[in-house]
Design an enzyme around this catalytic site. Sequence first.
Site, PDB file in Angstrom:
ATOM      1  N   GLU A 259      10.787  31.833  29.805  1.00 49.72           N
ATOM      2  CA  GLU A 259      11.647  30.825  30.432  1.00 49.72           C
ATOM      3  C   GLU A 259      12.682  30.383  29.391  1.00 49.72           C
ATOM      4  O   GLU A 259      12.440  29.508  28.578  1.00 49.72           O
ATOM      5  CB  GLU A 259      10.804  29.645  30.905  1.00 49.72           C
ATOM      6  N   ALA A 270      13.513  20.210  29.172  1.00 44.74           N
ATOM      7  CA  ALA A 270      12.771  20.015  27.924  1.00 44.74           C
ATOM      8  C   ALA A 270      13.003  21.131  26.919  1.00 44.74           C
ATOM      9  O   ALA A 270      12.335  21.190  25.892  1.00 44.74           O
ATOM     10  CB  ALA A 270      11.276  19.903  28.237  1.00 44.74           C
ATOM     11  N   ASN A 351      13.824  21.210  40.469  1.00 45.72           N
ATOM     12  CA  ASN A 351      13.839  20.718  39.096  1.00 45.72           C
ATOM     13  C   ASN A 351      14.772  21.575  38.239  1.00 45.72           C
ATOM     14  O   ASN A 351      14.747  22.806  38.323  1.00 45.72           O
ATOM     15  CB  ASN A 351      12.427  20.737  38.508  1.00 45.72           C
ATOM     16  N   GLY A 386       2.502  15.843  42.155  1.00 45.97           N
ATOM     17  CA  GLY A 386       2.699  14.455  42.534  1.00 45.97           C
ATOM     18  C   GLY A 386       3.710  13.736  41.659  1.00 45.97           C
ATOM     19  O   GLY A 386       4.006  12.554  41.884  1.00 45.97           O
ATOM     20  N   ILE A 387       4.274  14.426  40.659  1.00 51.74           N
ATOM     21  CA  ILE A 387       5.247  13.838  39.734  1.00 51.74           C
ATOM     22  C   ILE A 387       6.602  14.530  39.855  1.00 51.74           C
ATOM     23  O   ILE A 387       7.634  13.883  40.023  1.00 51.74           O
ATOM     24  CB  ILE A 387       4.756  13.936  38.275  1.00 51.74           C
ATOM     25  N   ASP A 410       3.150  24.784  35.701  1.00 53.73           N
ATOM     26  CA  ASP A 410       4.062  24.465  34.598  1.00 53.73           C
ATOM     27  C   ASP A 410       3.333  23.598  33.573  1.00 53.73           C
ATOM     28  O   ASP A 410       3.920  22.698  32.955  1.00 53.73           O
ATOM     29  CB  ASP A 410       5.323  23.758  35.113  1.00 53.73           C
ATOM     30  N   LEU A 444      11.282  14.786  31.959  1.00 55.86           N
ATOM     31  CA  LEU A 444       9.976  15.381  32.233  1.00 55.86           C
ATOM     32  C   LEU A 444       9.807  16.662  31.421  1.00 55.86           C
ATOM     33  O   LEU A 444      10.755  17.433  31.232  1.00 55.86           O
ATOM     34  CB  LEU A 444       9.829  15.701  33.723  1.00 55.86           C
TER      35      LEU A 444
END
Length: 525
Positions: A259, A270, A351, A386-387, A410, A444
């Site tokens: 990635e 990040a 994202n 959930g985030i 992830d 995040l």
Amino acid sequence: MEPPPAALAARAVAQCVGPTGPWRRTVSNKVLGCDWIPGCGSLVGAPGSRVAGPGRRGRGPGHPGRRCRVTVACAGHVGARITWARLSQLRVTCARPSSRPELGAESGASRSVGLRMRGGQGAARAPVIQFTNCRILRGRALLREDLWVRGGSILDPEKLFFEERRVADEQRDCGGCILAPGFIDVQINGGFGVDFSQATEDVGSGVALVARRILPHGVTSFCPTLVTSPPEVYRKVLPQIPVKSGGPHGAGVLGVHLEGPFISREKRGAHPEAHLRSFEANAFQDLLAIYGGLDNVRIVTLAPELGRSHEVIRALTALGICVSLGHSVADLGTAEEAVQSGATFITHLFNAMLPFHHRDPGIVGLLTSDRLPLGRHIFYGMIADGIHTNPAALRIAHRAHPEGLVLVTDAVPALGLGNGRHTLGQQEVEVDGLTAYVAGTNTLSGSIAPMDTCVRHFLQATGCSVESALEAASLHPAQLLGLEKHKGTLDFGADADFVVLDDSLHVRATYISGELVWQAEEARQ
């Protein structure tokens, strides 16, 4: 010459004689463990018996969903009916007629004669294990069937019974649980203190630890993922993560997911900005120079708006490497061109990409695009922790393109460790509760949710079927990697990698190649 199955059954029936009068005799069969009933031809039974077969094998009597019977008439006794239906244990049961209560203290008292089916000449000698009392995820449905395993593969019980004339060497009662294909995580950065993007002297031992620790979460195969790193890290780490089959030592490694570093600066998330790269004049050779080789690589995430990226996509796909679009500011047209060049995946949808806009939906628009090559299927990763993704966004994506949804964790090295500071490649990560951030920021930085948690949250958030939630973590990632004949399925001939789940989708046991590799403590009671 070995007698045929029905003849052996008839012989067992003939051995069962009531003490003073006729008995009602039936053969209770569950060899096949399902409702598809193989037919058989006219066969000769034991002396004094007649066996009438329902017809030859194939379409018609004996085809899946049909039920056929073999009648056995013994001289001087009531005819007995042998039913090839749900044959998980082939036994002959002789029961006293209820009209003759004097033959036993209880009306309908019974006794059994075991019927052992022997393997035919040349049959495989590996033990056959039959998993009973379960619901199998097969053909996009949960079926009340038994699962047959031998030599690490899923068996066709019809062939086993009729061609080899064998039954199970061992039966395992699953207590009504669900048997689903083992989960496949195609994006996991580490866990339990192991960082795949750290160039240690013994990367392999770290990968092995993670492979072992994800077994309780139902993961049987995974793609260790490296985030954007300096060239020397790739060159040192990649040779130490070879493709490896799973087993008691841990989940199998399907290949590495790279990635970065060929991603957008604006949507780097990040990933450390200092190590980002773009494609220069030599494009693919530039990529090889950074990575140092692609022998163990399975997926590469890149931003399609980078110059010469389509040339690189074509070169990677020609090598059988999956190209994923992510960490990108690409518009829909650029994304469609990338798919036309060979890209098949989207890294963590929503994202690190442009948000959906009604005049230009960006990469998200690929889910419903009408400009994809004929027959080309786009898959997309979703972090259902959930985030990272609001439940409404999960529902939108799933309802727009359910067949392409691939659940990914992830997960970062902090998985399983709790609050505190941890690493992710060249960055420091701070974990607070269920959230991981790049230290000192509100960005995040991956997830700390294991795969089974993601499956349960996805089911609850979308209201999809249990089958859909399980396939998103098994069949779909297997299809993405072109492994659907062997992984992500419980079809005959596939690898016997599967997970045993209760009705709330908590993992009770994990199997790889038909071997128990992890079991919940309460399941051992």
